[in-house]
Design a protein around this motif. Structure first.
Motif, short mmCIF file in Angstrom:
data_model
loop_
_atom_site.label_atom_id
_atom_site.label_comp_id
_atom_site.label_asym_id
_atom_site.label_seq_id
_atom_site.Cartn_x
_atom_site.Cartn_y
_atom_site.Cartn_z
N GLY A 4 38.13 37.02 42.78
CA GLY A 4 37.40 37.95 43.64
C GLY A 4 37.40 39.40 43.18
O GLY A 4 36.93 40.28 43.88
N VAL A 5 37.94 39.64 41.98
CA VAL A 5 37.92 40.99 41.40
C VAL A 5 36.97 40.96 40.21
O VAL A 5 37.00 40.03 39.41
N ALA A 13 38.64 42.92 46.71
CA ALA A 13 39.71 43.09 47.69
C ALA A 13 41.10 43.23 47.05
O ALA A 13 41.98 43.86 47.62
N ARG A 14 41.29 42.67 45.85
CA ARG A 14 42.61 42.74 45.22
C ARG A 14 42.61 43.65 43.98
O ARG A 14 43.53 43.58 43.15
N ALA A 15 41.62 44.53 43.88
CA ALA A 15 41.55 45.45 42.73
C ALA A 15 42.80 46.32 42.64
O ALA A 15 43.34 46.55 41.55
N THR A 16 43.28 46.79 43.77
CA THR A 16 44.49 47.63 43.78
C THR A 16 45.70 46.83 43.29
O THR A 16 46.53 47.36 42.55
N VAL A 72 36.39 55.03 43.86
CA VAL A 72 34.98 55.24 44.20
C VAL A 72 34.57 54.54 45.48
O VAL A 72 33.44 54.69 45.94
N GLY A 73 35.48 53.79 46.07
CA GLY A 73 35.21 53.10 47.33
C GLY A 73 36.47 52.46 47.85
O GLY A 73 37.52 52.53 47.20
N GLY A 120 46.42 37.02 36.45
CA GLY A 120 47.75 36.95 37.03
C GLY A 120 47.74 37.10 38.54
O GLY A 120 48.42 36.36 39.26
N VAL A 121 46.97 38.04 39.03
CA VAL A 121 46.86 38.24 40.49
C VAL A 121 46.18 37.04 41.13
O VAL A 121 46.59 36.58 42.19
#
Length: 173
Positions: A20-21, A103-106, A142-143, A169-170
């Motif tokens: 999802g990234v 949603a899991r970019a961080t 940016v968002g 990995g995430v």
């Protein structure tokens, strides 16, 4: 005679996605560094506002097309003419830029970056000069779930590789 074909820094490498990234290339038509001469910050800011719709941003911030880039320098996504008020250099071919969103970019970036990019402290249009792995990068939120990462062009392949490994990995967790 051979015909040369211009390629973007991440040509053939992006987009990639996992869990999802997504990472995609950001392509700027023109990227200019602007370093105002002593005492010219206000005049440069006003001129930039006329030319690109935003003046010099605060330190560690982005304002429209103008991003703080460290040590009295800003990067402007657009063509500017500041005759005699600032050192202006075309940086269009010097940098690679990617967006990472989802949603899991961080969480992905937390595996690679030594600073906290959580939304509570690192808000939209906040900018950080930091390391991503062994590379010096500029990261802008940016968002809510999206970042832009700028790295030296020569590091584009390494950046994409490191982000891809961290995304997988995430996703596996």
């Amino acid at each position: 005679m051979a015909k040369l074909i211009a390629l973007t820094p991440c040509a053939g490498l992006l987009p990639v996605s996992s869990g999802g990234v997504e990472v995609a290339e950001v392509v700027f038509d023109r990227l200019m560094s602007v370093s105002p001469f002593a005492g010219q910050e206000r005049a440069v800011s006003a001129k930039l506002k006329e030319q690109v719709g935003a003046g010099l941003s605060k330190i560690n911030r982005r304002s429209g097309l103008v991003t703080w880039f460290g040590h009295g320098t800003w990067i402007v996504a657009g063509d500017v003419a500041l005759g005699g008020m600032a050192a202006v250099t075309d940086q269009s071919d010097a940098w690679a830029a990617v967006s990472i969103s989802g949603a899991r970019a961080t969480d992905v970036l937390a595996r690679l970056v030594p600073i906290d990019l959580g939304a509570s402290g690192f808000k939209t249009n906040h900018v950080a000069k930091t390391m991503l792995g062994h590379m010096s990068v500029t990261i802008t939120r940016v968002g809510p779930d999206a970042f832009e990462i700028i790295v030296m062009r020569s590091m584009a392949r390494t950046l994409v590789h490191d982000l891809d490994v961290a995304m997988r990995g995430v996703a596996a967790r």
